[in-house]
Motif scaffolding. Structure first.
Motif, PDB file in Angstrom:
ATOM      1  N   ALA A   1      37.505  36.763  55.466  1.00 43.03           N
ATOM      2  CA  ALA A   1      38.471  35.667  55.261  1.00 43.03           C
ATOM      3  C   ALA A   1      39.295  35.873  54.192  1.00 43.03           C
ATOM      4  N   ALA A   2      38.837  36.601  53.073  1.00 44.77           N
ATOM      5  CA  ALA A   2      39.530  36.618  51.615  1.00 44.77           C
ATOM      6  C   ALA A   2      40.811  37.332  51.615  1.00 44.77           C
ATOM      7  N   ALA A   3      41.693  36.868  50.745  1.00 45.15           N
ATOM      8  CA  ALA A   3      43.010  37.605  50.600  1.00 45.15           C
ATOM      9  C   ALA A   3      43.154  38.727  49.879  1.00 45.15           C
ATOM     10  N   GLY A   4      41.978  38.936  49.103  1.00 48.30           N
ATOM     11  CA  GLY A   4      41.737  40.421  48.447  1.00 48.30           C
ATOM     12  C   GLY A   4      42.390  40.459  47.065  1.00 48.30           C
ATOM     13  N   MET A   5      43.019  39.371  46.497  1.00 53.21           N
ATOM     14  CA  MET A   5      43.635  39.131  45.039  1.00 53.21           C
ATOM     15  C   MET A   5      42.550  39.831  44.016  1.00 53.21           C
ATOM     16  N   LEU A   6      42.769  40.571  43.042  1.00 51.02           N
ATOM     17  CA  LEU A   6      42.130  41.126  42.061  1.00 51.02           C
ATOM     18  C   LEU A   6      42.646  40.399  40.893  1.00 51.02           C
ATOM     19  N   GLY A   7      42.349  38.961  40.905  1.00 51.84           N
ATOM     20  CA  GLY A   7      42.953  38.090  39.989  1.00 51.84           C
ATOM     21  C   GLY A   7      42.224  37.833  38.576  1.00 51.84           C
ATOM     22  N   ALA A   8      42.173  38.850  37.772  1.00 53.19           N
ATOM     23  CA  ALA A   8      41.158  38.831  36.625  1.00 53.19           C
ATOM     24  C   ALA A   8      41.797  37.919  35.731  1.00 53.19           C
TER      25      ALA A   8
ATOM     26  N   THR B   1      35.175  33.055  29.066  1.00 54.49           N
ATOM     27  CA  THR B   1      33.994  33.325  29.578  1.00 54.49           C
ATOM     28  C   THR B   1      33.799  34.588  30.518  1.00 54.49           C
ATOM     29  N   PHE B   2      34.827  34.382  31.274  1.00 49.94           N
ATOM     30  CA  PHE B   2      34.734  35.559  32.351  1.00 49.94           C
ATOM     31  C   PHE B   2      35.640  36.824  32.136  1.00 49.94           C
ATOM     32  N   TYR B   3      36.557  36.864  30.930  1.00 50.25           N
ATOM     33  CA  TYR B   3      37.371  37.743  31.091  1.00 50.25           C
ATOM     34  C   TYR B   3      37.024  39.252  31.157  1.00 50.25           C
ATOM     35  N   SER B   4      35.971  39.546  30.240  1.00 49.84           N
ATOM     36  CA  SER B   4      35.618  40.792  30.046  1.00 49.84           C
ATOM     37  C   SER B   4      34.777  41.295  31.510  1.00 49.84           C
ATOM     38  N   PHE B   5      33.982  40.623  32.166  1.00 51.97           N
ATOM     39  CA  PHE B   5      33.455  40.833  33.037  1.00 51.97           C
ATOM     40  C   PHE B   5      34.437  41.261  34.377  1.00 51.97           C
ATOM     41  N   ALA B   6      35.264  40.145  34.343  1.00 53.24           N
ATOM     42  CA  ALA B   6      36.294  40.287  35.582  1.00 53.24           C
ATOM     43  C   ALA B   6      37.198  41.478  35.058  1.00 53.24           C
ATOM     44  N   LEU B   7      37.491  41.718  34.104  1.00 59.01           N
ATOM     45  CA  LEU B   7      38.496  42.871  33.558  1.00 59.01           C
ATOM     46  C   LEU B   7      37.965  44.157  33.947  1.00 59.01           C
ATOM     47  N   LYS B   8      36.728  44.288  33.491  1.00 62.26           N
ATOM     48  CA  LYS B   8      35.905  45.608  33.995  1.00 62.26           C
ATOM     49  C   LYS B   8      35.904  45.842  35.433  1.00 62.26           C
ATOM     50  N   SER B   9      35.668  44.751  36.185  1.00 66.93           N
ATOM     51  CA  SER B   9      35.644  44.763  37.732  1.00 66.93           C
ATOM     52  C   SER B   9      37.008  45.325  38.210  1.00 66.93           C
ATOM     53  N   GLN B  10      38.034  44.563  37.655  1.00 66.27           N
ATOM     54  CA  GLN B  10      39.344  44.896  38.119  1.00 66.27           C
ATOM     55  C   GLN B  10      39.602  46.387  37.994  1.00 66.27           C
ATOM     56  N   LEU B  11      39.443  46.851  36.882  1.00 64.41           N
ATOM     57  CA  LEU B  11      39.765  48.075  36.533  1.00 64.41           C
ATOM     58  C   LEU B  11      38.916  49.233  37.284  1.00 64.41           C
ATOM     59  N   ALA B  12      37.656  48.908  37.694  1.00 64.06           N
ATOM     60  CA  ALA B  12      36.950  49.740  38.588  1.00 64.06           C
ATOM     61  C   ALA B  12      37.501  49.860  39.771  1.00 64.06           C
ATOM     62  N   TYR B  13      38.442  49.257  40.301  1.00 58.93           N
ATOM     63  CA  TYR B  13      39.067  49.335  41.545  1.00 58.93           C
ATOM     64  C   TYR B  13      40.164  50.767  41.438  1.00 58.93           C
ATOM     65  N   GLN B  14      40.642  50.876  40.299  1.00 57.88           N
ATOM     66  CA  GLN B  14      41.399  52.119  40.067  1.00 57.88           C
ATOM     67  C   GLN B  14      40.834  53.198  40.425  1.00 57.88           C
ATOM     68  N   SER B  15      39.573  53.633  39.986  1.00 51.64           N
ATOM     69  CA  SER B  15      38.943  54.777  40.336  1.00 51.64           C
ATOM     70  C   SER B  15      38.148  54.423  41.650  1.00 51.64           C
TER      71      SER B  15
END
Length: 369
Positions: free
Chosen positions: A45-52, A61-75
Protein backbone atom coordinates in the motif's frame (compact mmCIF):
# COMPACT_ATOMS: atom_id res chain seq x y z
CA UNK A 1 12.25 -28.72 5.06
CA UNK A 2 14.72 -27.85 7.81
CA UNK A 3 13.25 -27.19 11.25
CA UNK A 4 16.39 -26.25 13.18
CA UNK A 5 17.51 -22.77 12.21
CA UNK A 6 19.75 -20.00 13.41
CA UNK A 7 17.40 -17.02 12.94
CA UNK A 8 13.64 -16.97 12.46
CA UNK A 9 12.16 -13.77 11.04
CA UNK A 10 8.41 -13.27 11.44
CA UNK A 11 6.89 -10.99 8.81
CA UNK A 12 7.18 -10.89 5.02
CA UNK A 13 6.86 -7.16 4.46
CA UNK A 14 9.75 -4.95 3.45
CA UNK A 15 11.24 -4.85 6.98
CA UNK A 16 11.29 -8.63 7.45
CA UNK A 17 12.58 -9.23 3.93
CA UNK A 18 15.34 -6.66 4.40
CA UNK A 19 16.43 -8.43 7.58
CA UNK A 20 16.43 -11.80 5.81
CA UNK A 21 18.50 -10.32 2.98
CA UNK A 22 21.20 -8.79 5.15
CA UNK A 23 21.43 -11.86 7.38
CA UNK A 24 21.72 -14.25 4.43
CA UNK A 25 24.30 -11.92 2.88
CA UNK A 26 26.32 -12.46 6.07
CA UNK A 27 25.92 -16.23 5.61
CA UNK A 28 23.53 -16.59 8.55
CA UNK A 29 21.02 -19.45 8.38
CA UNK A 30 17.66 -17.65 8.28
CA UNK A 31 14.04 -18.64 7.67
CA UNK A 32 11.32 -16.02 7.10
CA UNK A 33 7.69 -16.76 7.99
CA UNK A 34 4.84 -14.87 6.32
CA UNK A 35 1.16 -15.51 7.02
CA UNK A 36 0.09 -14.55 3.48
CA UNK A 37 2.20 -13.66 0.43
CA UNK A 38 5.40 -11.66 0.50
CA UNK A 39 4.70 -7.89 0.23
CA UNK A 40 0.93 -8.40 0.39
CA UNK A 41 -0.02 -6.13 3.31
CA UNK A 42 1.24 -2.69 4.34
CA UNK A 43 4.22 -2.78 1.97
CA UNK A 44 1.94 -3.12 -1.05
CA UNK A 45 0.00 0.00 0.00
CA UNK A 46 3.01 2.32 0.36
CA UNK A 47 3.96 5.02 -2.14
CA UNK A 48 7.68 4.34 -1.79
CA UNK A 49 9.06 7.82 -1.06
CA UNK A 50 12.57 7.76 0.39
CA UNK A 51 11.89 10.91 2.37
CA UNK A 52 14.87 11.15 4.68
CA UNK A 53 14.22 14.89 4.80
CA UNK A 54 10.59 15.45 3.87
CA UNK A 55 8.98 12.79 6.08
CA UNK A 56 10.90 13.50 9.27
CA UNK A 57 9.88 16.32 11.57
CA UNK A 58 12.59 15.69 14.16
CA UNK A 59 15.60 16.00 11.88
CA UNK A 60 18.20 15.64 14.62
CA UNK A 61 16.63 12.48 16.08
CA UNK A 62 16.23 10.47 12.89
CA UNK A 63 18.39 12.11 10.27
CA UNK A 64 21.56 10.00 10.48
CA UNK A 65 19.63 6.73 10.55
CA UNK A 66 17.24 7.76 7.79
CA UNK A 67 20.02 9.16 5.62
CA UNK A 68 22.08 5.97 5.95
CA UNK A 69 19.05 3.99 4.85
CA UNK A 70 18.29 6.31 1.96
CA UNK A 71 21.88 6.11 0.71
CA UNK A 72 21.81 2.31 0.93
CA UNK A 73 19.26 2.24 -1.87
CA UNK A 74 21.86 3.55 -4.31
CA UNK A 75 23.87 0.33 -4.06
CA UNK A 76 20.83 -1.88 -3.47
CA UNK A 77 19.45 -0.97 -6.87
CA UNK A 78 22.30 -2.83 -8.59
CA UNK A 79 22.79 -5.47 -5.87
CA UNK A 80 19.21 -6.69 -5.99
CA UNK A 81 19.06 -6.54 -9.78
CA UNK A 82 22.27 -8.57 -10.10
CA UNK A 83 21.22 -11.22 -7.58
CA UNK A 84 17.50 -11.55 -8.23
CA UNK A 85 16.89 -9.90 -11.60
CA UNK A 86 14.29 -7.62 -10.01
CA UNK A 87 14.32 -3.88 -10.73
CA UNK A 88 13.34 -1.88 -7.63
CA UNK A 89 12.42 1.06 -9.92
CA UNK A 90 14.36 3.74 -8.08
CA UNK A 91 13.13 6.95 -9.69
CA UNK A 92 15.16 10.15 -9.66
CA UNK A 93 13.67 13.64 -9.60
CA UNK A 94 13.48 14.44 -5.92
CA UNK A 95 10.67 16.11 -4.00
CA UNK A 96 9.23 19.59 -4.14
CA UNK A 97 7.87 20.24 -0.65
CA UNK A 98 5.32 22.93 -1.44
CA UNK A 99 4.95 26.05 0.68
CA UNK A 100 1.82 28.23 0.68
CA UNK A 101 2.75 30.97 3.17
CA UNK A 102 5.71 32.68 4.82
CA UNK A 103 4.65 31.10 8.11
CA UNK A 104 4.95 27.64 6.54
CA UNK A 105 8.36 28.57 5.18
CA UNK A 106 9.54 29.52 8.67
CA UNK A 107 8.67 26.04 9.95
CA UNK A 108 11.05 24.60 7.35
CA UNK A 109 14.08 26.59 8.53
CA UNK A 110 15.94 23.49 9.79
CA UNK A 111 15.21 21.63 6.56
CA UNK A 112 16.26 24.55 4.37
CA UNK A 113 19.54 24.87 6.29
CA UNK A 114 20.69 21.47 5.03
CA UNK A 115 23.20 21.57 2.15
CA UNK A 116 21.15 19.06 0.15
CA UNK A 117 17.98 21.21 0.23
CA UNK A 118 17.39 24.26 -1.97
CA UNK A 119 14.68 26.94 -1.89
CA UNK A 120 12.79 27.52 -5.14
CA UNK A 121 10.48 30.51 -5.57
CA UNK A 122 7.04 30.05 -7.10
CA UNK A 123 8.22 30.99 -10.58
CA UNK A 124 11.13 28.53 -10.40
CA UNK A 125 8.82 25.73 -9.28
CA UNK A 126 6.41 26.57 -12.10
CA UNK A 127 9.27 26.36 -14.61
CA UNK A 128 9.82 22.73 -13.53
CA UNK A 129 6.13 21.89 -13.03
CA UNK A 130 3.97 24.21 -15.18
CA UNK A 131 0.74 22.74 -13.79
CA UNK A 132 1.62 23.27 -10.10
CA UNK A 133 -0.81 25.22 -7.91
CA UNK A 134 -0.69 29.00 -8.48
CA UNK A 135 -1.22 29.52 -4.74
CA UNK A 136 2.25 28.45 -3.60
CA UNK A 137 4.97 30.96 -2.67
CA UNK A 138 7.67 28.39 -3.39
CA UNK A 139 9.02 24.99 -2.38
CA UNK A 140 11.89 23.24 -0.67
CA UNK A 141 13.54 21.11 -3.36
CA UNK A 142 15.00 17.92 -1.91
CA UNK A 143 16.87 16.25 -4.73
CA UNK A 144 17.88 13.16 -2.70
CA UNK A 145 14.34 12.21 -1.63
CA UNK A 146 13.63 9.93 -4.58
CA UNK A 147 11.23 6.97 -4.66
CA UNK A 148 11.13 3.22 -5.30
CA UNK A 149 8.42 0.66 -6.03
CA UNK A 150 7.88 -0.95 -2.58
CA UNK A 151 6.59 -4.33 -3.75
CA UNK A 152 9.57 -4.71 -6.09
CA UNK A 153 12.01 -3.83 -3.31
CA UNK A 154 10.36 -6.31 -0.96
CA UNK A 155 10.29 -9.14 -3.49
CA UNK A 156 13.83 -8.26 -4.51
CA UNK A 157 14.99 -8.58 -0.91
CA UNK A 158 13.13 -11.89 -0.54
CA UNK A 159 14.33 -13.46 -3.78
CA UNK A 160 17.90 -12.28 -3.20
CA UNK A 161 17.82 -13.75 0.31
CA UNK A 162 16.68 -17.07 -1.17
CA UNK A 163 19.48 -17.03 -3.73
CA UNK A 164 21.90 -16.43 -0.86
CA UNK A 165 20.54 -19.41 1.11
CA UNK A 166 17.55 -18.17 3.11
CA UNK A 167 14.21 -19.98 3.21
CA UNK A 168 11.01 -18.01 2.63
CA UNK A 169 7.89 -19.73 3.97
CA UNK A 170 4.81 -17.82 2.84
CA UNK A 171 1.32 -18.89 3.86
CA UNK A 172 2.89 -19.98 7.16
CA UNK A 173 1.43 -18.29 10.23
CA UNK A 174 3.38 -18.29 13.49
CA UNK A 175 0.84 -19.16 16.17
CA UNK A 176 3.04 -19.07 19.26
CA UNK A 177 6.63 -18.64 20.44
CA UNK A 178 8.01 -20.33 23.53
CA UNK A 179 11.47 -20.24 25.03
CA UNK A 180 12.78 -23.76 25.48
CA UNK A 181 16.29 -24.92 26.40
CA UNK A 182 18.80 -22.63 24.66
CA UNK A 183 16.47 -21.27 22.01
CA UNK A 184 12.90 -20.75 20.91
CA UNK A 185 10.22 -23.06 19.58
CA UNK A 186 7.94 -21.56 16.95
CA UNK A 187 4.54 -23.20 16.56
CA UNK A 188 3.25 -22.55 13.06
CA UNK A 189 0.56 -23.70 10.64
CA UNK A 190 3.39 -25.58 8.92
CA UNK A 191 4.74 -27.40 11.97
CA UNK A 192 7.29 -26.66 14.71
CA UNK A 193 10.64 -24.93 14.25
CA UNK A 194 13.59 -24.45 16.59
CA UNK A 195 15.50 -21.18 16.37
CA UNK A 196 18.44 -19.65 18.22
CA UNK A 197 17.20 -16.12 17.47
CA UNK A 198 13.74 -14.76 16.71
CA UNK A 199 13.03 -11.40 15.06
CA UNK A 200 9.50 -9.98 15.23
CA UNK A 201 8.93 -7.83 12.14
CA UNK A 202 5.27 -8.12 11.17
CA UNK A 203 4.16 -4.51 11.43
CA UNK A 204 1.02 -3.59 13.31
CA UNK A 205 0.34 -7.29 13.89
CA UNK A 206 3.45 -7.45 16.12
CA UNK A 207 1.34 -6.40 19.12
CA UNK A 208 0.33 -10.00 19.75
CA UNK A 209 3.94 -11.10 20.12
CA UNK A 210 4.91 -8.04 22.14
CA UNK A 211 2.34 -9.06 24.74
CA UNK A 212 3.17 -12.78 24.56
CA UNK A 213 6.81 -11.98 25.20
CA UNK A 214 6.21 -9.83 28.26
CA UNK A 215 6.24 -6.31 26.80
CA UNK A 216 3.47 -3.84 27.55
CA UNK A 217 3.33 -2.18 24.15
CA UNK A 218 0.54 -1.97 21.60
CA UNK A 219 1.01 -0.81 18.02
CA UNK A 220 -1.79 1.41 16.73
CA UNK A 221 -3.01 0.99 13.13
CA UNK A 222 -3.13 4.25 11.18
CA UNK A 223 -5.06 3.66 7.99
CA UNK A 224 -3.76 5.29 4.84
CA UNK A 225 -5.96 5.51 1.73
CA UNK A 226 -4.42 6.11 -1.70
CA UNK A 227 -5.24 6.01 -5.38
CA UNK A 228 -3.38 5.96 -8.67
CA UNK A 229 -4.29 8.10 -11.67
CA UNK A 230 -3.05 8.51 -15.21
CA UNK A 231 -2.81 11.42 -17.64
CA UNK A 232 -1.46 11.82 -21.14
CA UNK A 233 -1.18 15.60 -20.82
CA UNK A 234 0.54 16.22 -17.45
CA UNK A 235 3.88 14.42 -17.22
CA UNK A 236 5.33 14.75 -13.70
CA UNK A 237 9.02 14.14 -13.06
CA UNK A 238 9.14 15.27 -9.42
CA UNK A 239 7.21 14.21 -6.33
CA UNK A 240 4.96 16.89 -4.82
CA UNK A 241 4.59 16.91 -1.04
CA UNK A 242 2.68 19.04 1.46
CA UNK A 243 1.79 18.29 5.07
CA UNK A 244 2.17 14.51 4.70
CA UNK A 245 0.18 14.40 1.45
CA UNK A 246 1.90 13.54 -1.81
CA UNK A 247 1.74 12.96 -5.54
CA UNK A 248 4.39 10.45 -6.60
CA UNK A 249 5.22 9.74 -10.28
CA UNK A 250 5.84 6.14 -11.29
CA UNK A 251 8.01 4.88 -14.13
CA UNK A 252 4.88 3.64 -15.92
CA UNK A 253 3.52 7.19 -16.15
CA UNK A 254 0.92 6.81 -13.41
CA UNK A 255 0.75 9.06 -10.35
CA UNK A 256 0.23 7.70 -6.82
CA UNK A 257 -1.78 10.08 -4.64
CA UNK A 258 -2.10 9.80 -0.88
CA UNK A 259 -2.75 9.52 1.90
CA UNK A 260 -5.27 9.72 4.71
CA UNK A 261 -4.33 9.26 8.36
CA UNK A 262 -7.18 7.40 10.07
CA UNK A 263 -6.06 6.37 13.54
CA UNK A 264 -7.06 3.07 15.17
CA UNK A 265 -8.96 1.76 12.12
CA UNK A 266 -8.35 -1.89 11.21
CA UNK A 267 -10.54 -1.79 8.09
CA UNK A 268 -8.27 -2.06 5.04
CA UNK A 269 -11.02 -1.06 2.60
CA UNK A 270 -10.80 2.56 1.38
CA UNK A 271 -13.81 4.78 2.08
CA UNK A 272 -15.48 7.27 -0.25
CA UNK A 273 -14.80 10.11 2.22
CA UNK A 274 -11.16 9.10 2.48
CA UNK A 275 -10.57 8.96 -1.26
CA UNK A 276 -12.45 12.24 -1.75
CA UNK A 277 -10.21 13.95 0.81
CA UNK A 278 -7.08 12.62 -0.89
CA UNK A 279 -8.26 13.85 -4.29
CA UNK A 280 -9.17 17.26 -2.86
CA UNK A 281 -5.71 17.66 -1.34
CA UNK A 282 -4.06 16.56 -4.59
CA UNK A 283 -6.04 19.14 -6.56
CA UNK A 284 -4.76 21.85 -4.23
CA UNK A 285 -1.21 20.88 -5.22
CA UNK A 286 -1.78 20.01 -8.88
CA UNK A 287 -5.15 21.31 -10.14
CA UNK A 288 -5.04 19.21 -13.33
CA UNK A 289 -5.65 16.11 -11.19
CA UNK A 290 -9.36 16.87 -11.73
CA UNK A 291 -9.11 15.72 -15.35
CA UNK A 292 -7.07 12.58 -14.77
CA UNK A 293 -8.30 9.00 -15.03
CA UNK A 294 -8.53 6.92 -11.84
CA UNK A 295 -6.73 3.60 -12.27
CA UNK A 296 -7.11 2.04 -8.81
CA UNK A 297 -7.45 2.79 -5.11
CA UNK A 298 -6.45 0.96 -1.92
CA UNK A 299 -5.62 1.27 1.79
CA UNK A 300 -2.95 0.02 4.16
CA UNK A 301 -2.30 0.00 7.92
CA UNK A 302 0.75 1.88 9.17
CA UNK A 303 2.08 0.60 12.54
CA UNK A 304 2.42 3.49 15.00
CA UNK A 305 4.21 3.27 18.36
CA UNK A 306 3.44 5.51 21.34
CA UNK A 307 6.01 8.10 20.22
CA UNK A 308 6.08 7.54 16.46
CA UNK A 309 9.57 6.00 16.43
CA UNK A 310 10.07 2.32 15.54
CA UNK A 311 11.08 -0.46 17.89
CA UNK A 312 14.41 -1.79 16.61
CA UNK A 313 16.47 -3.81 19.03
CA UNK A 314 16.69 -6.59 21.56
CA UNK A 315 14.24 -7.65 24.21
CA UNK A 316 15.43 -6.02 27.46
CA UNK A 317 15.79 -9.44 29.08
CA UNK A 318 16.88 -11.60 26.13
CA UNK A 319 19.42 -10.62 23.46
CA UNK A 320 18.28 -13.54 21.26
CA UNK A 321 14.81 -12.05 20.89
CA UNK A 322 14.65 -8.96 18.67
CA UNK A 323 12.04 -6.56 17.33
CA UNK A 324 11.90 -4.49 14.14
CA UNK A 325 8.45 -3.00 13.98
CA UNK A 326 6.44 0.20 14.35
CA UNK A 327 7.98 2.09 11.42
CA UNK A 328 4.77 4.11 10.92
CA UNK A 329 5.08 6.21 7.71
CA UNK A 330 8.72 5.35 7.09
CA UNK A 331 8.93 1.59 6.59
CA UNK A 332 10.14 1.77 2.99
CA UNK A 333 12.72 4.44 3.76
CA UNK A 334 14.08 2.75 6.90
CA UNK A 335 14.07 -0.87 5.67
CA UNK A 336 17.77 -1.12 4.66
CA UNK A 337 19.13 0.51 7.83
CA UNK A 338 16.78 -1.61 9.96
CA UNK A 339 17.96 -4.82 8.27
CA UNK A 340 21.58 -3.83 8.77
CA UNK A 341 21.03 -2.90 12.42
CA UNK A 342 19.31 -6.20 13.26
CA UNK A 343 22.08 -8.10 11.45
CA UNK A 344 24.74 -6.25 13.43
CA UNK A 345 23.00 -6.85 16.75
CA UNK A 346 22.76 -10.59 16.08
CA UNK A 347 26.38 -10.78 14.92
CA UNK A 348 27.49 -8.57 17.83
CA UNK A 349 28.88 -5.96 15.50
CA UNK A 350 29.00 -2.25 16.27
CA UNK A 351 25.78 -0.23 16.25
CA UNK A 352 25.79 3.51 17.08
CA UNK A 353 24.72 3.96 20.68
CA UNK A 354 22.33 6.80 19.88
CA UNK A 355 20.42 4.50 17.52
CA UNK A 356 20.18 1.81 20.19
CA UNK A 357 18.83 4.35 22.67
CA UNK A 358 16.41 5.98 20.22
CA UNK A 359 14.79 2.73 19.10
CA UNK A 360 15.09 0.45 22.14
CA UNK A 361 11.95 -1.42 23.18
CA UNK A 362 11.96 -0.27 26.81
CA UNK A 363 12.51 3.46 26.20
CA UNK A 364 10.56 5.89 28.35
CA UNK A 365 6.95 5.94 27.33
CA UNK A 366 5.27 9.19 26.37
CA UNK A 367 2.50 10.22 24.01
CA UNK A 368 3.06 11.16 20.38
CA UNK A 369 2.68 14.91 20.03
Amino acid sequence: MKTNIEVAVIGGGIIGCSIAYYLSQAKVDVVLFEEQQIASKTTSAAAGMLGAHSELDEVQTFYSFALKSQLAYQSLQDEIKNISGIDIERKQGGIFQLVYSNQEKETLSSLLSLPTVEWYGAEDVSNHIPSVSPNIIGAAYIKDDVNVLPTSVCRGFAKSAQVLGASILDYTKVLDIKKENNGYTLYTTNGKFQAQYVVIANGVWSSTFLKKLGLNHTLIPVKGECLSVSSNSVPLKHTLFHKQSYIVPRNNGQLVIGATMVKDDWNIQPSIDGIESVISKAKSMLPEVSDMKIESFWAGLRPQTFDGKPFIGQHPEDSHLLFATGHYRNGILLAPATGQMIRNLILQQKVPEDWIEAFKINRKKHSLV
